[in-house]
Design an enzyme around this catalytic site. Structure first.
Site, mmCIF file in Angstrom:
data_model
loop_
_atom_site.group_PDB
_atom_site.id
_atom_site.type_symbol
_atom_site.label_atom_id
_atom_site.label_comp_id
_atom_site.label_asym_id
_atom_site.label_seq_id
_atom_site.Cartn_x
_atom_site.Cartn_y
_atom_site.Cartn_z
ATOM 1 N N ASP A 52 0.813 -1.210 0.000
ATOM 2 C CA ASP A 52 0.000 0.000 0.000
ATOM 3 C C ASP A 52 0.850 1.265 0.000
ATOM 4 O OD1 ASP A 52 -2.353 -1.421 0.029
ATOM 5 O OD2 ASP A 52 -2.586 -1.344 2.207
ATOM 6 N N TYR A 110 6.968 -9.370 7.872
ATOM 7 C CA TYR A 110 6.756 -7.935 8.003
ATOM 8 C C TYR A 110 7.191 -7.478 9.389
ATOM 9 C CZ TYR A 110 3.851 -7.810 3.772
ATOM 10 O OH TYR A 110 3.401 -7.892 2.478
#
Length: 250
Positions: A52, A110
Site C-alpha cells: 500500500d 513484516y
C-alpha cells in the site's frame, strides 16, 4: 533469454504503493523507468507483493525475463545510478526461467515499528507509527501468539481485497522493545489485504484496554472485521523479508 531477480529496498513515503496506477507515482513505475534506461526497453516485471501507499521495504523482490547481456553487477550499478535516493537495488542475480518473484515465494516477514514515547521524533516522520500511550510489550507478545497457526483471518482483512481463500498460516509473531521503539515482527505463508496492520492495530487496542487479550481467539473465529481493532497507519509497516526457501521461513 535470462531471468533476473532484483532485490531492492525503499522508503515508501513518497509513493502510492508498489502497483502501477494511472494517476499516482508508484514503486513499479519508478523501477521500470530506471530499468528501461539501463537495458533499452520496458521489460515486463513481476513483483513479490502488492504494498500500500506509504509502506516501506527492507527487501522487495522483482523478477523479469530479458535478452539483455549486461552482467548482474553492471545491472545493479546501472539501476542505482538511475533510481532516486529513497530506493536502491541491493542485489541482482540470475534465477531459473520458471522463477517468479511472487509465485515462487514461500512466505514473507513484516515488521511494524511503533515509536512509543510522549515526544514524537520529527526525523522519523513517515517512518514509524507514533503511539504515546504505555505499551507492555511482554503482554502484547503473549497476546500475539493467538495469531500463530492456520486460521481464516477474515476478521483481519479490509474490504477491497480480491482473494476468495482467506485462510493463512502465521509461523511466528514477536513483539519486543528496542528503547522507545516497539517492534511487531510477523512471518507467514501469506497475508490478506491490510492483515498485518489490522493485527497490529488490534494489539494496540489490547494495550489500551479496549480489547481483552483473551478475546483474540474468539475474534479470529468470528470472522467479523467489526470485532477486530483499527487498521494501524501504513507508515509503520515494512516488508522485511521474502522467503523463497521453506527452511528459511521456519
Amino acid at each position: 533469454m535470462r531471468n533476473l531477480l532484483i532485490t531492492m529496498a525503499y522508503r515508501g513515503t513518497a509513493y502510492h504503493g508498489s502497483q502501477v496506477q494511472d494517476n499516482a507515482l508508484t514503486i513499479t513505475e519508478v523501477f521500470q523507468d530506471a530499468l528501461e534506461k539501463v537495458v533499452g526497453r520496458r521489460e515486463d516485471i513481476k513483483c513479490c507483493s502488492r504494498l500500500d501507499a506509504g509502506v516501506h521495504a527492507n527487501m522487495f523482490c522483482i523478477s523479469f525475463k530479458t535478452q539483455c547481456s549486461i552482467p548482474c553487477e553492471g545491472l545493479l550499478r546501472g539501476l542505482n545510478s538511475c533510481l532516486p535516493g529513497d530506493m536502491a537495488v541491493c542485489e541482482a542475480k540470475e534465477v531459473p526461467l520458471d522463477f517468479h518473484a511472487r509465485y515462487s515465494a514461500r512466505g514473507k516477514e513484516y515488521i511494524y515499528k511503533v515509536h512509543n514515547t510522549i515526544v514524537r521524533d520529527p526525523l522519523m516522520a513517515g517512518l514509524v507509527c507514533e503511539y504515546p500511550k504505555p505499551i507492555d510489550e511482554k503482554t502484547l507478545h503473549e497476546a500475539a501468539q493467538a495469531f500463530v497457526g492456520s486460521y481464516d483471518f477474515s476478521a483481519f482483512c479490509s474490504s477491497g481485497g480480491s482473494v476468495k481463500d482467506t485462510i493463512r498460516t502465521i509461523r511466528r509473531f514477536s513483539v519486543y522493545r528496542e528503547g522507545d521503539m516497539v517492534l511487531f515482527a510477523v512471518a507467514g505463508d501469506g497475508f490478506l489485504y491490510n492483515m498485518v496492520r489490522i493485527m497490529v492495530g488490534t494489539l494496540l487496542d489490547v494495550a489500551a484496554g479496549k480489547i481483552a487479550a483473551d478475546d483474540l481467539t474468539s475474534i479470529i473465529a468470528s470472522k467479523d472485521r467489526s470485532r477486530a481493532g483499527k487498521t494501524a497507519p501504513s507508515c509503520g509497516l515494512y516488508l522485511n523479508r521474502v522467503f523463497y526457501d521453506e527452511i528459511d521461513l521456519g
